[in-house]
Enzyme design. Structure first.
Site, short mmCIF file in Angstrom:
data_model
loop_
_atom_site.label_atom_id
_atom_site.label_comp_id
_atom_site.label_asym_id
_atom_site.label_seq_id
_atom_site.Cartn_x
_atom_site.Cartn_y
_atom_site.Cartn_z
N LYS A 153 -16.25 4.63 36.08
CA LYS A 153 -15.86 4.03 37.49
C LYS A 153 -15.25 5.01 38.12
CE LYS A 153 -13.08 2.05 40.80
NZ LYS A 153 -13.67 2.89 41.87
N GLU A 227 -3.42 8.71 31.96
CA GLU A 227 -2.98 10.08 32.47
C GLU A 227 -2.79 9.84 34.01
OE1 GLU A 227 -2.93 12.63 30.62
OE2 GLU A 227 -4.53 12.40 29.10
N CYS A 261 -2.09 16.54 39.57
CA CYS A 261 -1.27 15.92 38.88
C CYS A 261 -0.13 17.12 38.29
CB CYS A 261 -1.81 15.00 37.53
SG CYS A 261 -2.77 16.00 36.55
N GLU A 358 6.30 11.51 43.75
CA GLU A 358 5.39 12.40 43.59
C GLU A 358 4.73 12.76 44.82
OE1 GLU A 358 1.42 11.07 41.84
OE2 GLU A 358 1.02 13.11 41.08
#
Ligand code: NAP
Length: 457
Positions: A153, A227, A261, A358
């Site tokens: 997905k 993750e 990331c 973030e």
């Protein structure tokens, strides 16, 4: 309906009908059957197909790279490099698979005792758009080597990349359906996680989505690897090579338009070298060229979606209101594209928005610090724990400080990067479990103990 959109122009590329429930059901059944056939093959029968997939990806890279640039905006040169890395990863697992899956003989009181690594079954991979090929390949290569199948997905803004990946595995001759794409939105993921044919889940994406996926997988008692997001520190100590550190800093923060990331996000710099470091960073930032990802010489494309660009801008403006000094950028470019100017904020403190949250885009936050001990405290003072870079010429000190950092990987005098040979993952709210390396293969295996008597007295 899934619709892809060119973030450089705001124009819709293509619309895709979402599969019906019956079509999803049929796809899962076919994937399950393919996985059983795949698991029954010996490792030496599986490995040549990985090599074949690698070679097809290499042959198709000129055709596939533009798909990534078109759907999520990365410069074409970066898309090509991403595909090369995918080829390497598939070839690496084709070579290393036998070693990683070798049975471990463990001396005990038994006549023979050993651990064998068997497939878990079908793994659902829920993936992000930022490296639309690499994120999937780095998950799928170890999963397939281990005898599992993969139901993908992918993020809804990269359906073309998702289908292209499926075709590579089908055309390479893997059992039909072993790597299956489901073009469904996030709202349908919970149902797939709960499906009895799915054995485990691997997710790469944001921390909030990770929480809800982990809750679903927990309810169904299914193994997960997560993750998630990061706010990686990049520590520069007074004895660092400032010129190299500044070049690496800009590469780490601004490549892929800052949407990584493991991009360095918080630059924690010892006060006595901070001015020199900032000057060197600004000189590098001024060399970045923002524009059409297909144009030669462009080093920064649009961000992947305008809502993500607007979220980044809100974080930058909030931090300026909180007292950060805007040295470069801080602006969205006019027009329908999702462009954001390369941004540098100085005098950031740990309480400010860009240090707490973030920042998933081209914005660097510089925090000045007294000494190494304070740098480590600031670095660890976050809910994230993905990667960290540490710049110093004192290797003994680096070795000691690296052990104090609460992250999944520390790179000393280098840019944090994924590498098929090394485990990759985080701690704290950056997730759990590991991809890549030997640990990445074993995450999705049943480490089965076989004990054979008689026991020795
Ligand atoms: P995202 O919004 O979390 O989406 C990632 C994937 O999860 C997409 O396929 C998305 O589908 C799906 N999704 C989102 N919400 C969901 C939910 N509630 N339930 C089930 N599925 C859901 O993340 P993103 O914006 O694509 O990617 C950026 C984030 O990923 C950043 O936080 C970044 O740090 C993180 N990331 C982490 C790593 C790592 O290795 N640790 C690597 C790359 C990126 P739709 O597209 O259909 O919404």
């Amino acid at each position: 309906m899934i619709a892809s959109c060119n973030p450089a122009t705001g124009q819709t590329i293509r619309r895709y009908e979402e599969p019906t429930e019956a079509a999803v059901d049929a796809a899962l059944s076919a994937a399950g059957a393919a996985q059983r056939e795949w698991a029954a093959r010996s490792l030496s029968e599986r490995l040549p197909l990985l090599r074949r997939a690698a070679s097809l990806l290499r042959q198709r890279k000129e055709e596939l790279a533009p798909q990534a640039s078109l759907e999520m905006g990365k410069p074409l040169t970066e898309a090509l490099a991403e595909l090369e890395k995918c080829v390497w990863c598939l070839e690496f697992y084709a070579d290393a698979g036998p070693d990683f899956l070798r049975e471990d003989i463990v001396p005990t009181a038994a006549a023979d005792s050993r651990v064998v690594y068997e497939p878990l079954g079908l793994v659902l991979a829920i993936m992000p758009w930022n490296y639309p090929f690499w994120q999937v390949i780095r998950a799928v290569a170890p999963i397939l080597v281990g005898g599992n199948g993969l139901v993908l997905k992918h993020a809804s803004n990269v359906p073309g990349c998702s289908l292209a990946i499926e075709s590579v595995f089908a055309d390479a001759g893997f059992p039909a359906g072993l790597v299956t794409t489901l073009l469904v939105g996030a709202g349908r993921v919970a149902g797939v996680i709960g499906d009895r044919r799915i054995a485990a889940v691997t997710f790469t994406g944001s921390t909030p989505a990770g929480r809800s996926i982990a809750a679903e997988a927990g309810r169904a008692l299914k193994k997960q690897v997560l993750e998630l997001g990061g706010s990686d520190p990049f520590i520069v100590l007074a004895d660092a090579d400032i010129s190299s550190a500044a070049k690496a800093a800009v590469r780490s923060r601004f490549q892929n338009t800052g949407q990584s990331c493991i991009a360095a996000k918080r630059f924690i710099v010892q006060a006595e070298v901070a001015d020199d470091f900032v000057d060197a960073v600004l000189a590098e930032v001024d060399r970045l060229v923002v524009g059409d990802p297909f144009a030669e010489g462009v080093t920064q494309g649009p961000m992947a979606r305008t809502n993500l660009r607007d979220e980044l801008d809100a974080q930058v403006q909030a931090s300026v209101c909180e007292g950060a000094r805007l040295l470069r950028g801080g602006k969205s470019l006019p027009g329908p594209g999702a462009f954001y100017t390369p941004t540098v904020l100085d005098a950031v403190t740990p309480e400010m928005t860009v240090a707490r949250e973030e920042t998933f885009g081209p914005a660097a936050a510089i925090l000045r610090t007294r000494d190494a001990a304070e740098a480590v405290r600031i670095a660890n003072g976050t809910s994230f724990g993905l990667g960290a870079a540490l710049w110093t010429t004192d290797h003994d000190r680096a070795a000691a400080l690296a052990r104090q950092l609460e992250v999944g990987a520390v790179f000393v005098n280098g840019v944090v990067a994924s590498d098929p040979r090394l485990p990759f993952g985080g701690v704290k709210e950056s997730g759990y479990g590991r991809e890549l390396g030997v640990l990445g293969v074993r995450e999705f295996t049943n480490a089965k103990t076989i004990w054979t008597g008689p026991a020795r007295l």
